[in-house]
Scaffold this active site. Sequence first.
Site: not given
Length: 393
Positions: A185, A269, A351
């Site tokens: 992340d 992501e 996170d």
Amino acid sequence: MLLVHKIELKVNNKQANYFAKACGVARFAYNWALDEWQKQYKAGQKPNEINLRKYLNSIKNEQFPWMLEVTKVAPQQAIKNLGTAFQRFFNHQGKYPKFKKKGIHDSFRADNGPAKVGADAVQILDKKMNLPRIGWVRLKERLRFTGQIKSVVISRRANRWYAAISVDITELNQVHKNQGIVGVDLGIKTLATLSTGEQIVGPRAHKQLLTRVRKYSKKLSRCRKGSKNYKKARLKLSKIHAKIRDIRIDNLHKLTTDLALRFNTIGIEDLNIGGMVKNKKLARHIMDGSFYEFRRQLEYKAKWYGSTVVVVGRFYPSSKLCHCCNFINQELTLSDRQWQCNNCNKLHDRDVNAAINIANYTRHANMIVSTQSSCGIYACGEKSAGAAVNTAA
Ligand SMILES: [Zn+2]
């Protein structure tokens, strides 16, 4: 495989003047060729970059003798680039080429053009590089890759000079990995959080620079547009941005090498929408740049070290999903750094939870991909484009 390492240069005045002149020649050649292209097209001819290069060569001694003051490759490459821009336009991959303006994306090719088979385009020794017509130029860091040097493009950002050095890497380093899957992340203050719980914090200089960006953005907004102070503040701001970018890229290199070496499968992501913080505009600016750079680095290093990158679809609620019980916290806001699950009461670091969810998704996608091995794209859900899987050979 061709890899590019962009290194900042330590230039003296003579070198900076030469670079500026060569950028000017490259820009002039590009604009001249674009103008010629349009004229020929209107006259019913079929313009192409090869003929335009020959044409310029035949007239430049007479009409543009000042072009001879810099390497002949600068104008030649500029016209080749125009050819590429038109090719992209014809293939619907890019817009119709525009005339170049001074100070915007200034660059030129600085080596001597295609070298003999096996020979390097330029010589690099430790932290210096020997350019034709210029001689030795100091580099701020060592070239990161070993292989044949194919080309060198010099460019300017704010008032700094950079060399983009293309290196052909023939032998890939294969390394044994000891760990399976990780989810990553990305963030602003914390560079990255891993599903293992590790947090990679950027250096202190990075944090200080972020504060300075806010200060100078405010200053800039108070200046009258176009005034002397406005220009000063704008230059200052672009310098700080360049510095932040350099620091982040440097840290991303450490991170992506570490990830590609340690893990077989790395989940990231598609675009970091979840990690946005208070100052949205600044955050977006920095995140967008970092994200593409992160993915670019990770994908080539994954190929290099034989790992797989799984890109999680942008509609996957990695931040809002409780990784313990799959409850979705619809109330989660951007400023919540911690939250407690209403269903199972687990307290989450925002996170770390997101990174674990990315890892879980990656595990699932990876399983499907390995059973349908030839299929590179894994689609899921209606809204989502799903995970695009880049399986390294
Ligand atoms: Zn829960």
